[in-house]
Design an enzyme around this catalytic site. Structure first.
Site, PDB file in Angstrom:
ATOM      1  N   LYS A  15       6.735 -27.933  -4.264  1.00 17.32           N
ATOM      2  CA  LYS A  15       8.180 -28.052  -4.083  1.00 17.32           C
ATOM      3  C   LYS A  15       8.610 -29.445  -4.511  1.00 17.32           C
ATOM      4  O   LYS A  15       8.182 -30.440  -3.925  1.00 17.32           O
ATOM      5  CB  LYS A  15       8.561 -27.805  -2.622  1.00 17.32           C
ATOM      6  CG  LYS A  15      10.070 -27.770  -2.402  1.00 17.32           C
ATOM      7  CD  LYS A  15      10.415 -27.324  -0.996  1.00 17.32           C
ATOM      8  CE  LYS A  15      11.927 -27.246  -0.810  1.00 17.32           C
ATOM      9  NZ  LYS A  15      12.295 -26.787   0.549  1.00 17.32           N
TER      10      LYS A  15
ATOM     11  N   ASP B 291      18.133 -15.534   1.298  1.00 19.99           N
ATOM     12  CA  ASP B 291      17.063 -16.009   0.420  1.00 19.99           C
ATOM     13  C   ASP B 291      16.105 -16.942   1.151  1.00 19.99           C
ATOM     14  O   ASP B 291      15.089 -17.362   0.580  1.00 19.99           O
ATOM     15  CB  ASP B 291      17.641 -16.707  -0.821  1.00 19.99           C
ATOM     16  CG  ASP B 291      18.589 -17.845  -0.466  1.00 19.99           C
ATOM     17  OD1 ASP B 291      19.644 -17.544   0.103  1.00 19.99           O
ATOM     18  OD2 ASP B 291      18.279 -19.012  -0.755  1.00 19.99           O
ATOM     19  N   ASN B 292      16.413 -17.253   2.418  1.00 22.11           N
ATOM     20  CA  ASN B 292      15.518 -18.069   3.246  1.00 22.11           C
ATOM     21  C   ASN B 292      14.878 -17.252   4.363  1.00 22.11           C
ATOM     22  O   ASN B 292      14.408 -17.810   5.350  1.00 22.11           O
ATOM     23  CB  ASN B 292      16.281 -19.243   3.862  1.00 22.11           C
ATOM     24  CG  ASN B 292      16.727 -20.256   2.820  1.00 22.11           C
ATOM     25  OD1 ASN B 292      16.161 -20.336   1.736  1.00 22.11           O
ATOM     26  ND2 ASN B 292      17.744 -21.029   3.138  1.00 22.11           N
TER      27      ASN B 292
ATOM     28  N   ASP C 149      11.348 -22.365   4.197  1.00 21.01           N
ATOM     29  CA  ASP C 149      12.387 -23.236   3.634  1.00 21.01           C
ATOM     30  C   ASP C 149      12.978 -24.190   4.672  1.00 21.01           C
ATOM     31  O   ASP C 149      14.035 -23.948   5.241  1.00 21.01           O
ATOM     32  CB  ASP C 149      13.491 -22.417   2.967  1.00 21.01           C
ATOM     33  CG  ASP C 149      13.057 -21.867   1.621  1.00 21.01           C
ATOM     34  OD1 ASP C 149      12.017 -22.315   1.126  1.00 21.01           O
ATOM     35  OD2 ASP C 149      13.743 -20.983   1.080  1.00 21.01           O
TER      36      ASP C 149
ATOM     37  N   ARG D  81       3.216 -26.361  -0.550  1.00 17.80           N
ATOM     38  CA  ARG D  81       3.296 -25.450   0.580  1.00 17.80           C
ATOM     39  C   ARG D  81       2.463 -24.203   0.311  1.00 17.80           C
ATOM     40  O   ARG D  81       2.247 -23.807  -0.846  1.00 17.80           O
ATOM     41  CB  ARG D  81       4.737 -25.117   0.940  1.00 17.80           C
ATOM     42  CG  ARG D  81       5.599 -24.485  -0.117  1.00 17.80           C
ATOM     43  CD  ARG D  81       6.988 -24.283   0.494  1.00 17.80           C
ATOM     44  NE  ARG D  81       7.932 -23.738  -0.462  1.00 17.80           N
ATOM     45  CZ  ARG D  81       9.219 -23.547  -0.171  1.00 17.80           C
ATOM     46  NH1 ARG D  81       9.678 -23.841   1.026  1.00 17.80           N
ATOM     47  NH2 ARG D  81      10.034 -23.049  -1.071  1.00 17.80           N
TER      48      ARG D  81
END
Length: 521
Positions: free
Chosen positions: A125, A272-273, A282, A195
């Site tokens: 990320k 989307d999380n 996230d 991650r």
């Protein structure tokens, strides 16, 4: 133990689904594909700042001993068997359909098979732009990267389903960020987190395919997800898909209960999380609650509506599940059973929530009459707003003999942020007296009750002001507090780190980064 650079990586997601393999990183729509090839963009000087030894042991990954493995963690190198990509997905953001989103600053390098056969996705990320970066640079700053690294590991040790973090690397490159979207952009140190999760699939992966009416891809993704991550689900057709959706409903309900148990506020519960595996995913402007405020949101972008406030998280999870249900509905012959399963969220949540509250309060079992006690307690907490973590710790050692109103107020004084009014003191006293009587009715011993409470109530939480202090020190080259926090998160239920057992200090109440943050990273 294997080095990152020597591993033969799997690529089952990439091998199974169609993608845009052009390598073009220019922002664009990518219809018909589930991902786009995206190589990390090299940085000036990758240096390893932190490494999760426990996770590395579980994965069978050797800690980097030379620069070639650090280069992988910093995005400066990929191996021959890695097939880096950015996933394509959509989502509802703050309740509104946002269309195509995708991994804007995340690049999955490949799938690592651990010694026990478990497969893990390794994702960087902050490793540079992807076709889904839109107008952004695909980078992350040290501030947000430290927060993701520490909190994802802290949640793991709290016993909460979550993605994990293997490493934190500084890049040596400055990154321009407007921390509060107020026109005051400034350069900050860049960083990259690796991650790790069995899967980083989200509700939004399915939403996008449904919105684009790519039903063949939607069915293929659904079947693959069930076979790979829910292999115990048998049957065919509607039966199989409905059983899968029910498990997602149950896992999501369980996750919300766990967040409430420790006072965690995600801050950006967009679809989307939301993980398809029921993981916390996230980490952006999250926070633990200090004072017990059901209306608290740590996200400045969430004002003034406070859609994602602490007390609203279960209802938002329910709403998000309805978006997933709508996405998979085209795969079913009818939706009547789908609607019933979705409506079952409330029962699943309530059952697990009651059990959780019983554990926090040290009850031998949850009886029907305990529901009124829970409601009375929660009303008092929302009114008095003591420090949630400290209040429950003080409750563990509460004397069971009758005390005066003043004595009870004095017992809980270390958790209070404000002096109690006469009405608040009376309300506290009434709740505690009712609780004392209930504990006396336990069939288990006081010691067994207290043991249950210590297992359910963390003594150490990773408060925002501690993170802010650690980040400030790191930016000045001092990692003392960061290292101490990295150890403290591993023992959240012990009294080993009493220096952190304290209320949020007054100076941190309104300081930037100590109470509220934006989505900027």
């Amino acid at each position: 133990m294997q080095q990152l650079s020597d591993k033969v990586y799997k690529s089952e997601f990439v091998d199974t689904f169609g993608g845009d393999n052009s390598g073009d990183l220019n922002p664009r729509q990518t219809p018909g594909v589930l991902y786009s090839k995206a190589l990390p963009t090299p940085v000036e000087k990758p240096e390893l700042l932190a490494w999760s030894d426990d996770l590395a042991k579980e994965l069978g990954v050797q800690k980097p001993t030379d620069q070639k493995d650090i280069d992988i963690l910093g995005g400066n190198a990929v191996t021959d068997t890695m097939r880096p990509y950015a996933a394509c997905y959509a989502g509802h953001q703050f309740g509104n359909w946002a269309g195509q989103l995708g991994d804007g600053r995340a690049i999955t390098l490949g799938e690592w098979e651990a010694p026990n056969g478990q497969s893990w996705e390794l994702q960087l990320k902050g490793a540079g732009p992807t076709p889904y970066s839109r107008r952004a640079d695909g980078r992350a700053v040290l501030r947000s990267s430290v927060r993701e690294y520490l909190m994802s590991e802290a949640m793991h040790y709290l016993g909460i389903p979550t993605t994990r973090a293997l490493s934190l690397v500084s890049t040596g490159d400055p990154v321009l960020r407007d921390m509060f979207y107020n026109g005051n952009a400034a350069y900050e140190p860049g960083a990259i987190v690796m991650r790790v999760a069995p899967s980083l699939l989200r509700f939004g992966n399915f939403e996008l395919l449904a919105a684009r009416k790519e039903l063949e891809n939607l069915k293929k993704l659904t079947d693959w997800t069930i076979a790979r991550y829910y292999p115990h689900i048998q049957g065919e057709g509607d039966e199989r898909i409905l059983a899968w959706f029910k498990e997602i409903v149950d896992k999501t309900a369980a996750l919300m209960v766990e967040w409430l148990r420790v006072g965690f506020v995600h801050g950006v519960m967009n679809t989307d999380n939301m993980s398809i595996l029921g993981l916390t995913i996230d980490y952006g402007p999250y926070s633990f609650v200090d004072n017990y405020d059901l209306n608290f949101t740590p996200n400045t972008t969430d004002l003034p509506g406070r859609r994602y406030a602490f007390g609203k998280q279960p209802s938002i999870a329910y709403w998000n599940l309805s978006r997933l249900a709508m996405a998979i509905a085209p795969l079913l012959q009818g939706t009547e059973e789908l609607v019933k399963i979705h409506a079952g969220f409330d029962d699943a949540f309530t059952k697990q929530y009651m059990e959780m509250m019983g554990n926090k309060l040290g009850l031998d079992q949850v009886k029907a009459e305990d529901v009124a006690l829970f409601a009375q307690l929660e009303k008092m907490l929302a009114t008095v707003q003591p420090d949630m973590t400290i209040f429950y710790q003080l409750l563990i050692d509460l004397p069971l003999e009758a005390e005066t109103e003043a004595e009870m107020a004095a017992h809980f004084e270390p958790s209070l942020y404000n002096k109690l009014s006469k009405e608040e003191s009376q309300q506290l006293s009434e709740v505690i007296k009712a609780y004392q009587e209930r504990i006396k009715a336990n069939t288990c011993s006081r010691e067994e009750s207290q043991k249950k409470m210590r297992q359910a109530n963390p003594r150490f939480i990773l408060r925002n002001y501690l993170l802010s202090q650690a980040i400030e020190q790191l930016e000045q080259g001092n990692n003392d507090l960061f290292e101490k926090l990295q150890e403290a998160i591993k023992e959240p239920y012990s009294n080993k780190y009493e220096e952190f057992f304290a209320k949020r200090p007054e100076w941190a109440t309104n300081k930037a980064g100590c109470s509220m943050l934006s989505c900027s990273s």
